[in-house]
Scaffold this active site. Sequence first.
Site, mmCIF file in Angstrom:
data_model
loop_
_atom_site.group_PDB
_atom_site.id
_atom_site.type_symbol
_atom_site.label_atom_id
_atom_site.label_comp_id
_atom_site.label_asym_id
_atom_site.label_seq_id
_atom_site.Cartn_x
_atom_site.Cartn_y
_atom_site.Cartn_z
ATOM 1 C CG HIS A 1 -1.744 -1.149 1.288
ATOM 2 N ND1 HIS A 1 -2.873 -1.109 2.082
ATOM 3 C CD2 HIS A 1 -2.113 -2.375 0.530
ATOM 4 C CE1 HIS A 1 -3.763 -2.069 1.906
ATOM 5 N NE2 HIS A 1 -3.234 -2.796 0.868
ATOM 6 C CD GLU B 1 -2.012 4.109 3.181
ATOM 7 O OE1 GLU B 1 -3.250 4.223 3.463
ATOM 8 O OE2 GLU B 1 -1.768 3.358 2.041
ATOM 9 C CB CYS C 1 -6.305 -0.664 5.452
ATOM 10 S SG CYS C 1 -4.691 -1.117 5.217
ATOM 11 C CB CYS D 1 -2.033 1.620 6.280
ATOM 12 S SG CYS D 1 -1.460 0.850 4.571
#
Length: 177
Positions: free
Chosen positions: A81, A83, A111, A114
């Site tokens: 992801h 992040e 999420c 993260c």
Amino acid sequence: MEPQNEKRTAPVCEARSVTAPGRPDDPALQPGGDPMSLAFAEARRAQARGEAPIGAALVREGVAIASAGNRTRELADPTAHAEMLVIREAAARLGAERLVGCDLYVTLEPCAMCAGAISFARLRRLYYAAPDPKGGAVDHGARFFRQPTCHHAPEVYGGLRESEAAAMLRRFFAARR
């Protein structure tokens, strides 16, 4: 051999201008640049690669340290992801697992995975654009930072350029259906 009684302190992020390869003149990377614009630029690049259009930028004192867009498909890595990628990159560049004094700008509410990384990295502030009622874990779902087991909770500011991020995500997923 190091003395075992010696107290260790977490390194603090160094503010410095960092330009990513191929983007040396990007104004968002320069001191005073807009970090959310950099996150949106990364989201557009992710979309061009066939990834979900989510981007992130990690900064300290307004200076970009790292930026990335999602790369889960490209890397065949469910943890890639935006992040996670910027936290990894910043930690590697700074040689520190704790990014004290650093702020994260992301185009979608993080999420649970993260959010956990944000907590462990000890980020100072989290700014996100669009809320994610289905997969978000900051202001929706698990509400990670409000849990008693959360070791560190950053200041959280949601809704920055929300409609722009939401429209980008809607267009992307509508085209895939």
